[in-house]
Design a protein around this motif. Structure first.
Motif, short mmCIF file in Angstrom:
data_model
loop_
_atom_site.label_atom_id
_atom_site.label_comp_id
_atom_site.label_asym_id
_atom_site.label_seq_id
_atom_site.Cartn_x
_atom_site.Cartn_y
_atom_site.Cartn_z
N UNK A 155 0.83 -1.19 0.00
CA UNK A 155 0.00 0.00 0.00
C UNK A 155 0.86 1.25 0.00
N UNK A 156 0.30 2.34 -0.45
CA UNK A 156 1.06 3.59 -0.49
C UNK A 156 1.23 4.12 0.93
N UNK A 157 2.45 4.44 1.35
CA UNK A 157 2.68 4.90 2.72
C UNK A 157 2.35 6.38 2.88
N UNK A 158 2.37 6.83 4.12
CA UNK A 158 2.24 8.26 4.37
C UNK A 158 3.44 9.02 3.80
N UNK A 159 4.60 8.34 3.82
CA UNK A 159 5.83 9.00 3.36
C UNK A 159 6.78 7.97 2.77
N UNK A 160 7.36 8.33 1.63
CA UNK A 160 8.48 7.59 1.07
C UNK A 160 9.74 8.34 1.47
N UNK A 161 10.63 7.67 2.18
CA UNK A 161 11.85 8.31 2.64
C UNK A 161 13.05 7.70 1.91
N UNK A 162 13.84 8.56 1.26
CA UNK A 162 15.05 8.15 0.56
C UNK A 162 16.25 8.53 1.42
N UNK A 163 16.92 7.52 1.96
CA UNK A 163 18.06 7.75 2.86
C UNK A 163 19.35 7.49 2.11
N UNK A 164 20.18 8.52 1.99
CA UNK A 164 21.47 8.44 1.33
C UNK A 164 22.58 8.43 2.38
N UNK A 165 23.70 7.79 2.05
CA UNK A 165 24.85 7.83 2.97
C UNK A 165 25.33 9.27 3.09
N UNK A 166 25.67 9.69 4.30
CA UNK A 166 26.12 11.05 4.50
C UNK A 166 27.62 11.22 4.27
N UNK A 167 28.03 12.47 4.20
CA UNK A 167 29.45 12.85 4.22
C UNK A 167 29.55 14.08 5.11
N UNK A 168 30.75 14.41 5.59
CA UNK A 168 30.88 15.65 6.37
C UNK A 168 30.45 16.87 5.54
N UNK A 169 29.73 17.77 6.17
CA UNK A 169 29.29 18.98 5.48
C UNK A 169 30.49 19.75 4.93
N UNK A 170 31.60 19.64 5.61
CA UNK A 170 32.82 20.33 5.17
C UNK A 170 33.25 19.89 3.78
N UNK A 171 33.09 18.59 3.47
CA UNK A 171 33.46 18.10 2.14
C UNK A 171 32.66 18.84 1.07
N UNK A 172 31.37 18.99 1.33
CA UNK A 172 30.52 19.70 0.37
C UNK A 172 30.92 21.16 0.27
N UNK A 173 31.23 21.76 1.40
CA UNK A 173 31.65 23.16 1.39
C UNK A 173 32.93 23.36 0.57
#
Length: 319
Positions: free
Chosen positions: A183-201
Motif C-alpha cells: 500500500x502507499x505509505x504516508x511517506x516515502x523516505x530516501x536515505x542516502x549515505x552522509x558525508x561531512x558537510x565540510x566536504x561539500x563546502x
C-alpha cells in the motif's frame, strides 16, 4: 596495429572477509586509513585510529555484520558477484569485480582483466552519486595501482549515474512494487549515505547529485513534497554531516502524523550493513518505538534485471 580489447571493472566499497573482530579490524583499518575518507592529518589520526577507534569499534561492528551475514557470505559481496555475473552474461567481453577495501582487491581484478588481454578498461564504480570519499577513492586506487604497470590500458571512467533515465526507471519500478505489495505509505523516505558537510563546502557535489536522484525519482513517481523526503545516514565523528539525519528524522516523524513509512537507500547499488542493519533494523526500531505503526524497507536494486540493463547501457557507450 593495436586492436582494442575492452573489459569492464565493477568497483564497490568492500566488506570484511568474515564477521569476526580480527577481520573487521583489518577491513576498518584499510578503510579508515584512506585520506579520501578521513582527511585528518596522519600524525593526529594514527593514534586515534589505532588506539581509540579500532579496538573499540571492531568487536561492535563485527556483531553487526554477524546479524546480516548469510550462508553465502557478506551481502554486499554476494550481490556484487551476482551483478558481475549477470552483466557478464549480457556481454561478450570480460567483466571483473574489485573492491576499494578488502577482497577481491582492485589489483586482483585489474590483473585478471589484463591477463585476458584487456587494453581498454571501462570502469564502473557502483556508486550512483559521485563523492570524493567513494568514486574519487576508486580513481586514486587505480592511479596508484597503474604506477606499477609498464603498459597502461585506455581507461573510460564512469563518474556516476545519479539521474540516468534507466537508473531512475529501475528505482521507480522498485518503489511501485513496494507500493503494490504494502500500500502507499504516508511517506516515502530516501536515505542516502552522509558525508561531512565540510566536504561539500570544499567542492564535493555529492549532495547535489543525491538531490538529482531524489528529484528525478519523485517526479517519475508523481509524488508531492509532502509524500517524499530525502535524508542522510551513517554519520561518524563529531563534525557536522549532511542533514537532515535519517535517525533523528525517524524518531520525529510519528509526532508529525506519519505512521506508515517506506524507506529506500538509492545511494547503495547493493544491500549491505548500512541498509540491512542500520536502516531495516536500527531505524525501523527508532520509528516504531516513537509511535509509528508500519515500516517497510525497499531493497536496493542489487541484481534486479533493470539494474543490470542500466549497467549494460552505461558500459556499451564506451565499447
Amino acid at each position: 596495429m593495436r586492436q582494442d580489447k575492452p573489459g569492464v571493472l565493477l568497483v564497490n566499497l568492500g566488506t570484511p572477509d568474515a564477521p569476526t573482530t580480527s577481520a573487521v579490524k583489518r577491513y576498518l583499518k584499510q578503510f579508515l586509513s584512506d585520506k579520501r575518507v578521513v582527511d585528518t592529518p596522519r600524525w593526529l589520526w594514527w593514534p586515534i585510529l589505532n588506539i581509540g577507534i579500532l579496538p573499540i569499534r571492531s568487536p561492535r561492528v563485527a556483531k553487526l555484520y554477524a546479524s546480516v551475514w548469510t550462508d553465502e557470505g557478506s551481502p554486499l559481496l554476494v550481490f556484487s558477484k551476482r551483478q558481475r555475473d549477470a552483466l557478464a552474461a549480457k556481454l561478450d567481453i570480460p567483466v571483473a569485480l574489485g573492491m576499494s577495501y578488502g577482497n577481491p582487491s582492485l589489483k586482483s581484478a585489474v590483473d585478471d582483466l589484463m591477463a585476458q588481454g584487456v587494453n581498454k578498461l571501462i570502469v564502473l564504480p557502483l556508486y550512483p552519486q559521485f563523492s570524493c570519499s567513494t568514486v574519487a577513492s576508486v580513481w586514486d586506487g587505480l592511479s596508484s595501482l597503474f604506477a606499477g604497470y609498464r603498459s597502461l590500458p585506455t581507461v573510460h571512467f564512469i563518474r556516476d549515474y545519479a539521474d540516468h533515465p534507466a537508473y531512475i526507471a529501475a528505482l521507480k519500478a522498485s518503489v511501485e512494487r513496494s507500493f503494490a505489495q504494502h500500500g502507499k505509505p504516508d511517506l516515502l523516505l530516501a536515505s542516502f549515505h552522509g558525508i561531512p558537510q565540510r566536504f561539500a563546502n570544499e567542492g564535493d557535489d555529492y549532495p547535489q547529485r543525491c538531490h538529482d536522484t531524489f528529484d528525478a525519482l519523485k517526479t517519475a513517481l508523481g509524488l508531492s513534497d509532502s509524500e517524499a523526503m530525502l535524508t542522510f545516514q551513517s554519520r561518524f565523528g563529531r563534525e557536522p554531516w549532511l542533514t537532515p539525519y535519517t535517525d533523528e528524522t525517524m524518531q520525529g516523524l510519528p509526532a508529525k502524523g506519519v505512521k506508515h513509512v517506506q524507506v529506500m537507500s538509492p545511494g547503495f547499488a547493493s544491500d549491505c550493513l548500512e541498509t540491512l542493519e542500520e536502516i531495516n533494523e536500527q531505524n525501523r526500531e527508532f520509528f516504531l518505538h516513537a509511535g509509528g505503526t508500519r515500516f517497510e524497507y525497499i531493497p536496493a536494486l542489487n541484481d534486479d534485471e533493470a539494474h543490470i540493463d542500466m549497467m549494460l547501457e552505461l558500459v556499451n557507450q564506451y565499447r
